[in-house]
Design a protein around this motif. Structure first.
Motif, PDB file in Angstrom:
ATOM      1  N   GLY A 164       0.824  -1.205   0.000  1.00  0.00           N
ATOM      2  CA  GLY A 164       0.000   0.000   0.000  1.00  0.00           C
ATOM      3  C   GLY A 164       0.857   1.253   0.000  1.00  0.00           C
ATOM      4  N   GLU A 165       0.843   1.972  -1.125  1.00  0.00           N
ATOM      5  CA  GLU A 165       1.608   3.201  -1.249  1.00  0.00           C
ATOM      6  C   GLU A 165       0.692   4.348  -1.639  1.00  0.00           C
ATOM      7  OE1 GLU A 165       4.932   2.545  -3.817  1.00  0.00           O
ATOM      8  OE2 GLU A 165       5.676   0.831  -2.666  1.00  0.00           O
ATOM      9  N   ILE A 166       1.276   5.555  -1.724  1.00  0.00           N
ATOM     10  CA  ILE A 166       0.484   6.755  -1.992  1.00  0.00           C
ATOM     11  C   ILE A 166      -0.278   6.646  -3.308  1.00  0.00           C
ATOM     12  CG2 ILE A 166       0.732   9.182  -2.674  1.00  0.00           C
ATOM     13  CD1 ILE A 166       2.685   9.565  -0.425  1.00  0.00           C
ATOM     14  N   GLU A 170      -4.241   7.423  -4.068  1.00  0.00           N
ATOM     15  CA  GLU A 170      -4.684   8.353  -5.120  1.00  0.00           C
ATOM     16  C   GLU A 170      -5.662   7.662  -6.068  1.00  0.00           C
ATOM     17  OE1 GLU A 170      -4.272  11.439  -5.424  1.00  0.00           O
ATOM     18  OE2 GLU A 170      -2.390  12.082  -4.521  1.00  0.00           O
ATOM     19  N   GLN A 171      -5.358   6.418  -6.421  1.00  0.00           N
ATOM     20  CA  GLN A 171      -6.236   5.666  -7.321  1.00  0.00           C
ATOM     21  C   GLN A 171      -7.611   5.482  -6.708  1.00  0.00           C
ATOM     22  OE1 GLN A 171      -4.650   1.823  -8.316  1.00  0.00           O
ATOM     23  NE2 GLN A 171      -6.352   1.277  -9.651  1.00  0.00           N
ATOM     24  N   THR A 203      -1.235   8.188   6.171  1.00  0.00           N
ATOM     25  CA  THR A 203      -1.506   9.602   6.466  1.00  0.00           C
ATOM     26  C   THR A 203      -2.413  10.214   5.414  1.00  0.00           C
ATOM     27  OG1 THR A 203       0.637   9.845   7.579  1.00  0.00           O
ATOM     28  CG2 THR A 203      -0.422  11.860   6.800  1.00  0.00           C
ATOM     29  N   LEU A 204      -2.110   9.942   4.132  1.00  0.00           N
ATOM     30  CA  LEU A 204      -2.933  10.481   3.049  1.00  0.00           C
ATOM     31  C   LEU A 204      -4.339   9.903   3.109  1.00  0.00           C
ATOM     32  CD1 LEU A 204      -3.143  12.230   0.511  1.00  0.00           C
ATOM     33  CD2 LEU A 204      -2.323  10.266  -0.811  1.00  0.00           C
ATOM     34  N   ALA A 205      -4.448   8.597   3.381  1.00  0.00           N
ATOM     35  CA  ALA A 205      -5.760   7.958   3.464  1.00  0.00           C
ATOM     36  C   ALA A 205      -6.589   8.574   4.598  1.00  0.00           C
ATOM     37  CB  ALA A 205      -5.597   6.456   3.680  1.00  0.00           C
ATOM     38  N   ALA A 206      -5.982   8.769   5.751  1.00  0.00           N
ATOM     39  CA  ALA A 206      -6.699   9.360   6.882  1.00  0.00           C
ATOM     40  C   ALA A 206      -7.173  10.767   6.543  1.00  0.00           C
ATOM     41  CB  ALA A 206      -5.801   9.373   8.115  1.00  0.00           C
ATOM     42  N   ILE A 210     -10.366   7.816   4.243  1.00  0.00           N
ATOM     43  CA  ILE A 210     -10.300   6.432   3.769  1.00  0.00           C
ATOM     44  C   ILE A 210      -9.759   5.550   4.883  1.00  0.00           C
ATOM     45  CG2 ILE A 210      -9.156   4.877   2.138  1.00  0.00           C
ATOM     46  CD1 ILE A 210      -9.163   7.223   0.133  1.00  0.00           C
ATOM     47  N   ARG A 211     -10.431   4.435   5.146  1.00  0.00           N
ATOM     48  CA  ARG A 211      -9.985   3.515   6.192  1.00  0.00           C
ATOM     49  C   ARG A 211      -8.953   2.540   5.623  1.00  0.00           C
ATOM     50  NH1 ARG A 211     -12.161  -1.478   8.617  1.00  0.00           N
ATOM     51  NH2 ARG A 211     -13.907  -1.470   7.133  1.00  0.00           N
ATOM     52  N   CYS A 212      -7.913   2.262   6.396  1.00  0.00           N
ATOM     53  CA  CYS A 212      -6.874   1.323   5.996  1.00  0.00           C
ATOM     54  C   CYS A 212      -7.069  -0.010   6.717  1.00  0.00           C
ATOM     55  CB  CYS A 212      -5.492   1.879   6.319  1.00  0.00           C
ATOM     56  SG  CYS A 212      -4.987   3.259   5.275  1.00  0.00           S
TER      57      CYS A 212
END
Length: 231
Positions: A164-166, A170-171, A203-206, A210-212
């Protein structure tokens, strides 16, 4: 596919309003009817777009537009909503059309594809009461890995990655932005699921709501019972 490089300004009107001032941009009109506006940055994400079903009409500029240097106007209307995308073209620098033919679809990494299949079979991994609606849910910009419903019946888009990357966040953000335009689905929540999720991606997801979820590949395969481990 029609590809146009032009100096243009763009206005979007619908659930929100957005304006792109005059600049050189890449305009793409795909065979499915979608119209996308790209800049020379921002990775794969367009600055604005209209997803099908929609219809593109090329109009002559009015007197005020001609005085501003507009040579043609692209008016894109959505077939099911009042959304419109208006592209005012000042100068066409290059234009080409290509027949890309039938696309065989994305072939994913073996582990990643297996993760998606296993998560679909064990969707309760996302939480009690979750149910699968469909794998590879189609959108105008590509298929969402999983479309689910949460215990309250809300739609949830799930993007599955091995790492899981940035870019993966974004996608998923792009899918969510598009899916939330559909009144039959909205509001659509997002879940970013991977074996390993980098801190920057979390961090970006939060930040985007968006939940991880971290996936245990061996546990999903049934070869390892996470609840019975000592360590």
């Amino acid at each position: 596919m029609r590809v146009v490089i032009a100096r243009c300004s763009v206005d979007y009107e619908g659930a929100l309003q957005a304006h792109l001032p005059l600049a050189t941009r890449l305009l793409m009109v795909k065979a499915d009817g979608s119209v996308l506006v790209h800049s020379d940055g921002g990775s794969y994400k367009p600055l604005n777009w209209m997803a099908p079903p929609c219809h593109l009409t090329e109009l002559a500029p009015d007197e005020a537009e001609r005085e501003q240097g507009v040579t043609s106007v692209w008016l894109v209307r959505h077939a099911k909503r009042d959304d419109t995308l208006r592209v005012r073209v000042h100068e066409v620098l290059q234009e080409s059309s290509y027949d890309l033919g039938a696309d065989p679809g994305l072939v994913k990494d073996g582990v990643e594809a297996q993760l998606q299949q296993l998560l679909a079979e064990h969707v309760h991994t996302l939480g009690e009461g979750y149910r699968l609606v469909r794998r590879e849910f189609p959108t105008a910009i590509g298929p969402v890995d999983l479309l689910c419903r949460d215990p309250g019946g809300g739609a949830v888009a799930v993007e599955v990655k091995r790492r899981g990357e940035i870019d993966g966040v974004e996608q998923l953000s792009r899918y969510l932005e598009l899916l939330n335009r559909d009144p039959h689905l909205a509001p659509v929540a997002g879940v970013f699921a991977a074996q390993v999720i980098k801190p920057q991606a979390r961090t970006l997801a939060a930040d985007r709501g968006i939940r991880c979820v971290t996936l245990d590949y061996e546990a999903l395969r049934g070869m390892d019972d996470a609840e019975s481990r000592l360590f």
